[in-house]
Design a protein around this motif. Structure first.
Motif, short mmCIF file in Angstrom:
data_model
loop_
_atom_site.label_atom_id
_atom_site.label_comp_id
_atom_site.label_asym_id
_atom_site.label_seq_id
_atom_site.Cartn_x
_atom_site.Cartn_y
_atom_site.Cartn_z
N SER A 193 46.74 -14.04 95.08
CA SER A 193 47.24 -15.28 95.65
C SER A 193 46.47 -15.63 96.90
N PRO A 194 45.87 -16.83 96.96
CA PRO A 194 45.14 -17.21 98.16
C PRO A 194 46.09 -17.51 99.30
N SER A 195 45.53 -17.56 100.51
CA SER A 195 46.34 -17.92 101.66
C SER A 195 46.69 -19.39 101.60
N PHE A 196 47.77 -19.74 102.28
CA PHE A 196 48.16 -21.13 102.36
C PHE A 196 47.43 -21.78 103.52
N ALA A 197 47.27 -23.09 103.44
CA ALA A 197 46.58 -23.82 104.50
C ALA A 197 47.42 -23.92 105.76
N VAL A 198 48.74 -24.13 105.60
CA VAL A 198 49.62 -24.35 106.74
C VAL A 198 50.76 -23.34 106.76
N LEU A 199 51.46 -23.21 105.66
CA LEU A 199 52.64 -22.35 105.60
C LEU A 199 52.25 -20.87 105.50
N PRO A 200 53.17 -19.97 105.87
CA PRO A 200 52.88 -18.53 105.80
C PRO A 200 52.61 -18.07 104.37
N LYS A 201 51.75 -17.09 104.22
CA LYS A 201 51.47 -16.51 102.90
C LYS A 201 52.69 -15.73 102.41
N ILE A 202 52.97 -15.86 101.13
CA ILE A 202 54.10 -15.16 100.52
C ILE A 202 53.62 -13.85 99.92
N THR A 203 54.37 -12.79 100.17
CA THR A 203 54.04 -11.46 99.63
C THR A 203 55.07 -11.06 98.58
N PRO A 204 54.73 -10.09 97.73
CA PRO A 204 55.70 -9.64 96.73
C PRO A 204 57.02 -9.16 97.33
N ILE A 205 56.96 -8.48 98.48
CA ILE A 205 58.19 -7.97 99.09
C ILE A 205 59.07 -9.13 99.57
N ALA A 206 58.45 -10.22 100.01
CA ALA A 206 59.23 -11.39 100.44
C ALA A 206 59.99 -11.99 99.26
N THR A 207 59.35 -12.08 98.11
CA THR A 207 60.05 -12.62 96.93
C THR A 207 61.15 -11.67 96.50
N PHE A 208 60.92 -10.38 96.60
CA PHE A 208 61.93 -9.38 96.24
C PHE A 208 63.18 -9.54 97.11
N ILE A 209 62.98 -9.74 98.42
CA ILE A 209 64.10 -9.90 99.33
C ILE A 209 64.85 -11.19 99.02
N MET A 210 64.11 -12.26 98.72
CA MET A 210 64.76 -13.53 98.41
C MET A 210 65.61 -13.44 97.15
N VAL A 211 65.11 -12.73 96.15
CA VAL A 211 65.89 -12.55 94.92
C VAL A 211 67.18 -11.79 95.22
N LEU A 212 67.09 -10.72 96.00
CA LEU A 212 68.28 -9.94 96.34
C LEU A 212 69.29 -10.76 97.14
N LEU A 213 68.80 -11.55 98.08
CA LEU A 213 69.70 -12.39 98.87
C LEU A 213 70.41 -13.41 97.98
N ALA A 214 69.66 -13.99 97.05
CA ALA A 214 70.27 -14.96 96.13
C ALA A 214 71.29 -14.28 95.23
N LEU A 215 71.06 -13.01 94.91
CA LEU A 215 71.95 -12.26 94.03
C LEU A 215 73.23 -11.79 94.72
N PHE A 216 73.19 -11.71 96.03
CA PHE A 216 74.29 -11.05 96.76
C PHE A 216 75.67 -11.61 96.44
N PRO A 217 75.88 -12.93 96.41
CA PRO A 217 77.23 -13.44 96.07
C PRO A 217 77.72 -12.96 94.70
N CYS A 218 76.80 -12.89 93.75
CA CYS A 218 77.17 -12.41 92.42
C CYS A 218 77.54 -10.94 92.45
N LEU A 219 76.78 -10.15 93.19
CA LEU A 219 77.07 -8.72 93.30
C LEU A 219 78.42 -8.50 93.98
#
Length: 530
Positions: free
Chosen positions: A309-335
């Motif tokens: 994944s290339p770097s973004f021009a303006v916004l911060p670069k997204i890493t695999p661990i960032a997506t992992f955390i976002m998925v877990l946060l989205a899952l939390f109400p269901c859990l």
């Protein structure tokens, strides 16, 4: 005795009718044998050759093709079994030295038919889930799952084995709904050893099984926890044991999780990251016009390549661990809900929500992954009017988002016809369900009384609008038509070969709004459930 005979006769009749549904779907798939297929066709052809020609110790080291083996071991064993039948039909199919892109009629027919046969697993999963439902709901679920246009397009044209894998998921859900948690956990563990991308629902399984199956007092709970642990360990030992014995686990894991791939797939899946990337590009263009020195990345997200994944021009670069955390946060109400009140009848909804979270916020998401939550949501859609309305919209959006996968001209009328026919079938089936279902009638009557008391009159069209989506949904679906007209006709006529990525971008962006809506709607249903 008479009751048992009647039940056996009804079961036999239901089985025959389900096979009739499957037979019609199989005939359609056979007609599609000569149609387009993606590089995934050669991927699986090579895996047949790889597992047949090489010893097990070389399966995850082989680099004779760019399409290296990157699925868990059970799928490799599955390809190994299929390779023996392939060898009987045409030995060149499993000749690893034959070279790439072997496309004789024998390999085309063999692999196409292998998908149809493997769909028997899906058929059995559907049967187990519907065997105790009333006739109308049972038939409706068969229409939604067995005749799913998305599955037909992805498996029998684009070419994959999603029907087989979703069959394992449905088997797991069926056992959980029956309260047979040990078997439900077993089939989910088997599924993970076939395709690890289904692990997005693992937190839901863990919390639900821990609370519903193991949380039974110290001694009894410890015994159940041990039993579940042994079942899962046996499954994983059967899958990974041979590679652990040869000291190859690290190589297997590195092949299964190639995080060097980019944030998005070659064709952007309609998820959250489409908005993020588009915002970054828009900001970079805007800031450049203001005179700021904005360095755009050398690689382009619209280039359609799978790479780092290339770097973004303006916004911060997204890493695999960032997506992992976002998925877990989205899952939390269901859990939280699964722990607080673990109800078997809500399992399908929770699992579908988990895969929705993975689709929206995950790393390098394939557009085909929408099937992972669309198919389980069909199990929910047959039980209530509101779920049916949601599913009707989601199924259309999901299927349309797959259109760019089949980009050749000769497949265009096929994919359009599949979507239109299925939409009509859903409309008719949901209409029949809500017209005859007493619970739906009561819900409609309650709404009528409420509307009459507040407005003093009841519109005569309420009867017809039981299953119709609201005006916002109608406008959104008409928007899909506008996107399609632009991409297929207006863009080539007005712009020619300029900006070729724009039609794909519009499809992803527009469908992403529908996916975000579905996620919010599912989250709301989970939060208000008791």
């Amino acid at each position: 005795m008479e009751g048992q005979k009647f039940q056996m006769h009804e079961t036999s009749t239901n089985s025959q009718l389900l096979f009739w549904f499957f037979g019609i779907a199989a005939c359609i798939k056979l007609l599609l044998v000569p149609s387009y297929h993606s590089t995934d066709f050669e991927v699986h052809r090579h895996w047949l050759a790889l597992t047949h020609s090489l010893p097990l110790t070389q399966w995850y080291f082989d680099e004779t093709s760019p399409w290296t083996l990157d699925y868990p071991p059970f799928f490799a064993y599955y390809e190994y079994i299929l390779s023996f039948f392939a060898h009987l039909i045409d030995p060149q199919i499993v000749d690893i030295h034959r070279g790439l892109n072997y496309k004789s009629n024998t390999v085309v027919y063999f692999q196409r038919i292998s998908v149809i046969v493997s769909d028997l697993c899906l058929l059995y999963g559907v049967y187990r889930l519907t065997k105790n439902l009333e006739s109308r709901k049972r038939t409706l679920m068969w229409v939604l799952v067995v005749w799913s246009p998305g599955l037909i397009m992805v498996d029998s044209m684009h070419f994959q084995y999603n029907g087989f894998l979703l069959g394992l998921l449905m088997l797991s859900i069926s056992y959980l709904q029956e309260g047979r948690d040990l078997m439900g956990g077993f089939f989910f563990a088997v599924l993970l050893c076939f395709k690890h991308l289904f692990a997005v629902a693992a937190p839901v399984y863990f919390v639900y099984l821990l609370r519903h199956y193991c949380w039974k007092g110290f001694l009894r709970g410890f015994g159940r926890l041990t039993s579940m642990g042994v079942v899962v360990m046996v499954v994983f030992a059967a899958a990974y044991g041979p590679f652990l014995y040869h000291g190859q686990i690290q190589q297997v894991i590195s092949r299964m999780f190639p995080f060097g791939r980019g944030l998005c797939h070659a064709y952007w899946a309609p998820n959250f990251w489409v908005f993020y990337i588009t915002l970054d590009k828009g900001l970079s263009i805007f800031l450049k016009k203001l005179g700021l020195d904005i360095q755009a990345p050398a690689a382009s997200f619209t280039g359609g390549l799978v790479g780092d994944s290339p770097s973004f021009a303006v916004l911060p670069k997204i890493t695999p661990i960032a997506t992992f955390i976002m998925v877990l946060l989205a899952l939390f109400p269901c859990l939280f809900k699964a722990w607080k009140n673990p109800q078997p009848q809500l399992v399908a909804r929770w699992i579908a929500y988990a895969y929705t979270c993975g689709f929206l916020f995950g790393w390098h998401v394939h557009e085909k992954a929408s099937l992972h939550f669309v198919i389980p949501l069909a199990l929910v859609a047959v039980h209530s009017l509101e779920d049916a309305r949601h599913y009707f919209l989601l199924a259309i959006v999901s299927c349309y988002s797959l259109f760019p996968l089949l980009y050749e001209v000769q497949e265009y009328p096929i994919k359009v016809l599949l979507l239109l026919l299925h939409s009509i079938l859903m409309w008719h089936s949901f209409s029949a369900q809500t017209t005859k279902d007493p619970a739906a009638k009561m819900a409609v009557s309650a709404k009528r009384e409420k509307r009459s008391s507040s407005l003093g009159a009841l519109d005569a069209t309420v009867e017809k609008e039981r299953i119709l989506i609201g005006w916002i949904g109608k406008c959104y679906l008409f928007g899909l038509l506008g996107i399609e007209i632009w991409g297929q006709f207006l863009h080539p006529y007005l712009l020619g070969d300029k900006l070729p990525f724009v039609p794909l971008l519009l499809v992803s962006l527009y469908c992403a709004f529908g996916m975000i809506y579905s996620w919010i709607w599912q989250l709301r249903c989970i939060m208000i459930s008791t």
